[in-house]
Design an enzyme around this catalytic site. Structure first.
Site, PDB file in Angstrom:
ATOM      1  N   LYS A  22      60.492  35.189  25.064  1.00 21.85           N
ATOM      2  CA  LYS A  22      59.920  36.430  25.301  1.00 21.85           C
ATOM      3  C   LYS A  22      59.158  36.149  26.810  1.00 21.85           C
ATOM      4  O   LYS A  22      58.983  36.917  27.762  1.00 21.85           O
ATOM      5  CB  LYS A  22      59.402  37.153  24.295  1.00 21.85           C
ATOM      6  CG  LYS A  22      58.405  38.270  24.821  1.00 21.85           C
ATOM      7  CD  LYS A  22      57.491  38.710  23.637  1.00 21.85           C
ATOM      8  CE  LYS A  22      56.043  38.144  23.473  1.00 21.85           C
ATOM      9  NZ  LYS A  22      55.082  38.406  24.219  1.00 21.85           N
ATOM     10  N   ASN A  23      58.194  35.245  26.739  1.00 16.77           N
ATOM     11  CA  ASN A  23      57.071  35.190  27.887  1.00 16.77           C
ATOM     12  C   ASN A  23      57.644  34.421  29.001  1.00 16.77           C
ATOM     13  O   ASN A  23      56.947  34.080  29.931  1.00 16.77           O
ATOM     14  CB  ASN A  23      55.959  34.223  27.259  1.00 16.77           C
ATOM     15  CG  ASN A  23      54.924  35.145  26.164  1.00 16.77           C
ATOM     16  OD1 ASN A  23      55.523  36.517  26.090  1.00 16.77           O
ATOM     17  ND2 ASN A  23      54.260  34.570  25.386  1.00 16.77           N
ATOM     18  N   ARG A  95      50.959  44.605  27.738  1.00 20.73           N
ATOM     19  CA  ARG A  95      50.138  44.228  28.890  1.00 20.73           C
ATOM     20  C   ARG A  95      50.915  43.429  29.992  1.00 20.73           C
ATOM     21  O   ARG A  95      50.400  43.331  31.042  1.00 20.73           O
ATOM     22  CB  ARG A  95      48.922  43.432  28.213  1.00 20.73           C
ATOM     23  CG  ARG A  95      48.294  43.900  27.156  1.00 20.73           C
ATOM     24  CD  ARG A  95      47.232  42.784  26.789  1.00 20.73           C
ATOM     25  NE  ARG A  95      46.680  42.312  27.912  1.00 20.73           N
ATOM     26  CZ  ARG A  95      45.511  42.602  28.547  1.00 20.73           C
ATOM     27  NH1 ARG A  95      45.023  43.783  27.816  1.00 20.73           N
ATOM     28  NH2 ARG A  95      44.993  41.997  29.445  1.00 20.73           N
ATOM     29  N   CYS A 119      42.866  44.496  23.952  1.00 20.36           N
ATOM     30  CA  CYS A 119      43.418  44.372  22.924  1.00 20.36           C
ATOM     31  C   CYS A 119      43.114  43.706  21.500  1.00 20.36           C
ATOM     32  O   CYS A 119      41.972  43.317  21.535  1.00 20.36           O
ATOM     33  CB  CYS A 119      45.211  43.993  23.194  1.00 20.36           C
ATOM     34  SG  CYS A 119      45.336  41.941  23.331  1.00 20.36           S
ATOM     35  N   ARG A 124      40.580  40.688  27.418  1.00 24.91           N
ATOM     36  CA  ARG A 124      41.781  40.289  28.063  1.00 24.91           C
ATOM     37  C   ARG A 124      41.554  40.895  29.578  1.00 24.91           C
ATOM     38  O   ARG A 124      42.638  41.745  29.961  1.00 24.91           O
ATOM     39  CB  ARG A 124      43.258  40.616  27.341  1.00 24.91           C
ATOM     40  CG  ARG A 124      43.417  39.810  26.112  1.00 24.91           C
ATOM     41  CD  ARG A 124      44.558  39.956  25.670  1.00 24.91           C
ATOM     42  NE  ARG A 124      45.625  39.203  26.135  1.00 24.91           N
ATOM     43  CZ  ARG A 124      46.806  39.221  25.926  1.00 24.91           C
ATOM     44  NH1 ARG A 124      47.298  39.761  24.969  1.00 24.91           N
ATOM     45  NH2 ARG A 124      47.588  38.579  26.636  1.00 24.91           N
ATOM     46  N   PRO A 125      40.627  40.417  30.442  1.00 23.31           N
ATOM     47  CA  PRO A 125      40.604  41.243  31.767  1.00 23.31           C
ATOM     48  C   PRO A 125      41.533  40.669  32.693  1.00 23.31           C
ATOM     49  O   PRO A 125      42.341  39.706  32.406  1.00 23.31           O
ATOM     50  CB  PRO A 125      39.138  40.815  32.292  1.00 23.31           C
ATOM     51  CG  PRO A 125      39.027  39.243  31.549  1.00 23.31           C
ATOM     52  CD  PRO A 125      39.712  39.790  30.031  1.00 23.31           C
ATOM     53  N   ILE A 126      41.840  41.478  33.970  1.00 24.95           N
ATOM     54  CA  ILE A 126      42.599  40.959  34.687  1.00 24.95           C
ATOM     55  C   ILE A 126      42.036  40.615  35.978  1.00 24.95           C
ATOM     56  O   ILE A 126      42.757  40.458  37.233  1.00 24.95           O
ATOM     57  CB  ILE A 126      43.947  41.898  35.138  1.00 24.95           C
ATOM     58  CG1 ILE A 126      43.323  43.301  35.366  1.00 24.95           C
ATOM     59  CG2 ILE A 126      44.872  42.070  33.780  1.00 24.95           C
ATOM     60  CD1 ILE A 126      44.409  44.071  36.446  1.00 24.95           C
ATOM     61  N   ASP A 127      40.951  40.111  36.014  1.00 23.82           N
ATOM     62  CA  ASP A 127      40.174  40.076  37.271  1.00 23.82           C
ATOM     63  C   ASP A 127      40.726  38.647  38.219  1.00 23.82           C
ATOM     64  O   ASP A 127      40.513  38.810  39.495  1.00 23.82           O
ATOM     65  CB  ASP A 127      38.529  39.680  36.920  1.00 23.82           C
ATOM     66  CG  ASP A 127      38.314  38.571  35.811  1.00 23.82           C
ATOM     67  OD1 ASP A 127      39.111  38.674  34.883  1.00 23.82           O
ATOM     68  OD2 ASP A 127      37.528  37.911  35.879  1.00 23.82           O
ATOM     69  N   LEU A 128      41.112  37.776  37.356  1.00 23.74           N
ATOM     70  CA  LEU A 128      41.743  36.529  38.053  1.00 23.74           C
ATOM     71  C   LEU A 128      42.945  37.082  38.748  1.00 23.74           C
ATOM     72  O   LEU A 128      43.385  36.329  39.931  1.00 23.74           O
ATOM     73  CB  LEU A 128      41.898  35.398  37.253  1.00 23.74           C
ATOM     74  CG  LEU A 128      40.631  34.926  36.275  1.00 23.74           C
ATOM     75  CD1 LEU A 128      41.101  33.785  35.455  1.00 23.74           C
ATOM     76  CD2 LEU A 128      39.759  34.587  37.368  1.00 23.74           C
ATOM     77  N   ASP A 308      48.989  30.932  20.354  1.00 22.87           N
ATOM     78  CA  ASP A 308      50.083  31.982  19.763  1.00 22.87           C
ATOM     79  C   ASP A 308      50.800  31.201  18.510  1.00 22.87           C
ATOM     80  O   ASP A 308      51.581  31.787  17.873  1.00 22.87           O
ATOM     81  CB  ASP A 308      51.258  32.234  20.781  1.00 22.87           C
ATOM     82  CG  ASP A 308      50.876  32.951  21.817  1.00 22.87           C
ATOM     83  OD1 ASP A 308      49.740  33.610  21.763  1.00 22.87           O
ATOM     84  OD2 ASP A 308      51.625  32.847  22.961  1.00 22.87           O
ATOM     85  N   ILE A 330      40.812  30.307  23.057  1.00 22.82           N
ATOM     86  CA  ILE A 330      41.526  31.147  24.159  1.00 22.82           C
ATOM     87  C   ILE A 330      41.263  32.466  24.350  1.00 22.82           C
ATOM     88  O   ILE A 330      40.796  32.976  25.331  1.00 22.82           O
ATOM     89  CB  ILE A 330      43.075  30.923  24.263  1.00 22.82           C
ATOM     90  CG1 ILE A 330      43.435  29.449  24.241  1.00 22.82           C
ATOM     91  CG2 ILE A 330      43.869  31.644  25.460  1.00 22.82           C
ATOM     92  CD1 ILE A 330      43.297  28.691  25.585  1.00 22.82           C
ATOM     93  N   ARG A 400      58.023  43.129  18.418  1.00 26.78           N
ATOM     94  CA  ARG A 400      57.424  43.011  20.083  1.00 26.78           C
ATOM     95  C   ARG A 400      58.084  41.555  20.599  1.00 26.78           C
ATOM     96  O   ARG A 400      58.394  41.542  21.543  1.00 26.78           O
ATOM     97  CB  ARG A 400      56.100  43.029  20.151  1.00 26.78           C
ATOM     98  CG  ARG A 400      55.581  44.657  19.926  1.00 26.78           C
ATOM     99  CD  ARG A 400      54.207  44.653  20.549  1.00 26.78           C
ATOM    100  NE  ARG A 400      54.081  43.779  21.934  1.00 26.78           N
ATOM    101  CZ  ARG A 400      52.760  43.463  22.333  1.00 26.78           C
ATOM    102  NH1 ARG A 400      51.621  43.660  21.794  1.00 26.78           N
ATOM    103  NH2 ARG A 400      53.024  42.975  23.655  1.00 26.78           N
TER     104      ARG A 400
END
Ligand code: EPZ
Length: 424
Positions: A22-23, A95, A119, A124-128, A308, A330, A400
């Site tokens: 999936k990933n 996400r 979540c 889980r920011p997306i700043d990077l 995971d 993580i 999912r």
């Protein structure tokens, strides 16, 4: 809402075919936005996140089709993208929708993607992702809950990720392939899904060196073309079935895997007394231990022990002789399954990011609630060894990311059913 009803106590035996990752499939699907020509992907797992990504691409007017039902191949053609936008309704269910930001801004000079919220496993920011795209020349603003990126042509440069991020590396790699000049990305994630994405991009005409290592060099090209690509096997699904075999003291053969991607998990399982042999053809054989022994794990970026797999390993630790120390490094809130396992009789002490599991403890079936994808998998494993019946609520989380998990488990001897409605 669907639930799983699981009767524990059966030893698993037989063969399980592992699906595509999936990933790896999600960024590959997003990469189809980089060209007007068709991108054909094979070995796509039939899981809910993939359906969400297909819906998102279709929402952008990318043509998505599949020759079979359930789909295991997709052809995507982003010839006429009229809505460079990922709306809130789709982003909140997945996400990974953020993976469209890089390709859209690189090809169309504009993208609007709903900001993913926190979540169940952390903020889980997306700043990077944002910092790296800004470094390539995009102007980014956040307004009304949306990240809006604009660029009149991205320009290559050197960017060092201050922290390793998997989808951040993927997003920026997809942007860099169409940027002018050379981009050097440092401190990149090493996950096999990154190398798989780079392989697809190279087939599409991108010039990339070093993907799968910490430094990736990209020479930008002005356009990409169509390609056909087979997605790598799902290492987390394979790992989950290895643990299902191990926790039930069973004997399983997993086919269609990539054993090289399972290193940290295989060495931990061997430490627990489980016998594992890998064939170069991609089959992994597991024979459960007579008595499992405890092991310590610390989750880390690849090639370390995957976050995971942490919930599934915790289930195993409840059945292992001795004390297992699990440290999650993580995500900051990835122990919701521990509390449910304790309700089933597990002996787990939590202190910050440390979980100390003392085993073995008999588990007893109970109604439990899944909080996220991998937590659900951990609860399924605990239920496989629990006495009587376990009801797992909110199994939409597991749908999912696991293709037909209950059918695959039933085929090797588990008693698991999907039930709609409340337990009696
Ligand atoms: C990917 O998520 C996976 N998702 C996750 O899979 C996996 O758990 C995770 O990598 C770690 O291996 C996909 O590939 C679609 P990160 P991602 O960015 O990319 C922090 C599953 O169950 N961070 O590598 O979102 C972040 O908060 C899942 O299949 C920032 O601070 O993870 C975390 O602490 C869930 N700022 C750490 O970095 C950022 O901009 C690593 O996250 C980005 C990340």
């Amino acid at each position: 809402m669907d639930k799983f009803k699981i009767e524990g106590g059966r030893r698993l035996e037989g063969t399980v075919k592992i699906s595509g990752a999936k990933n790896a499939a999600l960024p590959a699907m997003a990469a189809s936005l980089l060209t007007r020509e068709p991108v054909h992907l094979q070995n796509i797992p039939h899981v809910r996140d993939i359906i969400t990504m297909a819906k998102l691409l279709a929402h952008m007017r990318c043509h998505v089709e599949s020759p079979d039902i359930p789909p295991s191949e997709f052809t995507m053609q982003a010839e006429n993208v009229s809505h460079a936008e990922a709306p809130y309704d789709l982003v909140r269910t997945m996400r990974a929708s953020i993976l469209t930001l890089g390709p859209l801004v690189a090809r169309f000079g504009h993208a609007r993607v709903s900001l993913p919220g926190g979540c169940a496993i952390g903020a889980r920011p997306i700043d990077l992702h944002v910092q790296a795209l800004e470094a390539l020349g995009a102007s980014i603003s956040v307004d009304h809950g949306y990240v809006e990126a604009r660029a009149e042509g991205l320009r290559g440069r050197t960017f060092r990720f201050p922290k390793i991020t998997v989808t951040g590396t993927e997003n920026v790699l997809m942007a860099a392939v169409l940027a002018e000049g050379e981009t050097i990305l440092e401190n990149c994630a090493l996950e096999p899904e990154i190398a798989d994405l780079a392989e697809l991009l190279v087939k599409m005409g991108a010039k990339i060196e070093g993907a799968g290592g910490p430094t990736i060099r990209v020479q930008g090209v002005s356009e990409l073309h169509g390609a056909t690509h087979r997605i790598i096997p799902d290492r987390i699904e394979a790992g989950t079935f290895l643990l299902a075999g191990a926790i039930t003291g069973g004997e399983l053969a997993l086919t269609a895997c990539q054993p090289a991607h399972l290193g940290a998990l295989v060495s931990t399982l061997r430490q627990c007394g489980v016998e594992i042999t890998c064939e170069p053809s991609g089959t992994v054989h597991l024979r459960g231990a007579k008595r499992l022994t405890s092991a310590d794990v610390t989750t880390a970026e690849y090639p370390g022990f995957p976050t995971d797999m942490q919930a599934q390993f915790m289930a195993l630790a409840t059945q292992a002789q001795g004390v297992s120390r699990i440290r999650e490094t993580i995500f900051e809130n990835r122990y919701l399954h521990a509390v449910e396992m304790m309700r089933m009789g597990a002996c787990i002490a939590l202190a910050g990011n440390l979980a100390v599991v003392t085993g073995p403890t008999p588990l007893s079936g109970a109604p439990v609630t899944a909080s996220d994808l991998r937590a659900s998998a951990g609860l399924v494993l605990a239920a496989l060894v629990a006495s009587n019946t376990t009801w797992i609520d909110r199994v939409y989380h597991i749908d999912r990311g696991y293709e037909q998990i209950e059918r695959k488990l039933r085929a090797v001897g588990a008693r698991i059913e999907r039930v709609t409605g409340r337990p009696e």
